[in-house]
Scaffold this motif. Structure first.
Motif, PDB file in Angstrom:
ATOM      1  N   HIS A 146      73.427 134.139  22.226  1.00 55.52           N
ATOM      2  CA  HIS A 146      72.803 135.362  22.735  1.00 55.52           C
ATOM      3  C   HIS A 146      73.662 136.578  22.381  1.00 55.52           C
ATOM      4  N   GLU A 147      74.983 136.441  22.538  1.00 54.17           N
ATOM      5  CA  GLU A 147      75.882 137.552  22.219  1.00 54.17           C
ATOM      6  C   GLU A 147      75.853 137.878  20.725  1.00 54.17           C
ATOM      7  N   SER A 148      75.935 136.856  19.866  1.00 51.51           N
ATOM      8  CA  SER A 148      76.000 137.099  18.428  1.00 51.51           C
ATOM      9  C   SER A 148      74.683 137.602  17.840  1.00 51.51           C
ATOM     10  N   HIS A 149      73.569 137.318  18.517  1.00 54.28           N
ATOM     11  CA  HIS A 149      72.269 137.779  18.024  1.00 54.28           C
ATOM     12  C   HIS A 149      71.728 138.948  18.857  1.00 54.28           C
ATOM     13  N   ASP A 150      72.559 139.472  19.772  1.00 57.94           N
ATOM     14  CA  ASP A 150      72.202 140.617  20.610  1.00 57.94           C
ATOM     15  C   ASP A 150      70.877 140.389  21.350  1.00 57.94           C
ATOM     16  N   ILE A 151      70.790 139.269  22.050  1.00 62.70           N
ATOM     17  CA  ILE A 151      69.593 138.904  22.804  1.00 62.70           C
ATOM     18  C   ILE A 151      69.833 139.191  24.282  1.00 62.70           C
ATOM     19  N   ALA A 152      68.953 139.964  24.877  1.00 59.23           N
ATOM     20  CA  ALA A 152      69.109 140.354  26.284  1.00 59.23           C
ATOM     21  C   ALA A 152      68.481 139.352  27.251  1.00 59.23           C
ATOM     22  N   GLU A 184      76.112 139.374   8.393  1.00 59.88           N
ATOM     23  CA  GLU A 184      77.300 139.456   9.233  1.00 59.88           C
ATOM     24  C   GLU A 184      78.579 138.973   8.561  1.00 59.88           C
ATOM     25  N   GLU A 206      79.896 135.811  11.406  1.00 61.34           N
ATOM     26  CA  GLU A 206      78.791 134.873  11.598  1.00 61.34           C
ATOM     27  C   GLU A 206      79.210 133.465  11.210  1.00 61.34           C
TER      28      GLU A 206
END
Length: 144
Positions: A54-60, A95, A99
């Motif tokens: 979630h952090e690496s793909h910027d998912i809220a 990335e 990545e």
């Protein structure tokens, strides 16, 4: 069949809570006491992996954990919001090294989970990734 659903913000500090809840529900479901540490560790790895994705793909969106109690087995599903089309292969081009490191950590986490859980399934699709882990319950051993 009883199911407990847990959703939490993708923050590392919530992983501990998920481990504690999973162990408590597993104990109530009849998972052997000797296996509860493995349940805790596997859930911790799966949740940490989901938080990292979630952090690496910027998912809220929150991380999803389902604790499913069946007659003969206990299953835990940890879902992330990384859809099949936003996977690490495409992201690696954009990335670069960061990545690639995240992908290596992802593989290590999956290896740890596979070492802890005999029955594990990892899938990815349009709704995100899912790790399903299953353990027998003591009632399964008692039933003919």
């Amino acid at each position: 069949m009883a199911t407990v659903e847990l959703r939490f913000s993708a923050l590392p500090e919530h992983v501990r809570t998920a481990r504690l809840v999973a162990a408590a529900v597993a104990r109530r479901a009849g998972v052997d006491e000797a296996v509860l540490d493995e349940v805790r560790l596997a859930v911790g790895e799966a949740c940490s992996r989901a938080v990292g994705l979630h952090e690496s793909h910027d998912i809220a969106a929150p991380v999803r954990v389902l604790l499913i109690e069946d007659e003969k087995k206990f299953s835990i599903e940890v879902g992330d919001g990384v859809t099949g089309d936003s996977g690490t292969a495409r992201g690696a081009e954009a990335e670069g090294v960061a990545e690639s490191e995240a992908e290596g950590e992802d593989e290590m986490g999956l290896a740890v989970i596979s070492g802890l859980v005999d029955d594990v399934e990892v899938t990815a699709g349009k709704d995100g990734g899912l790790i399903r882990m299953t353990w027998p319950t003591t009632t399964a051993a008692v039933l003919p």
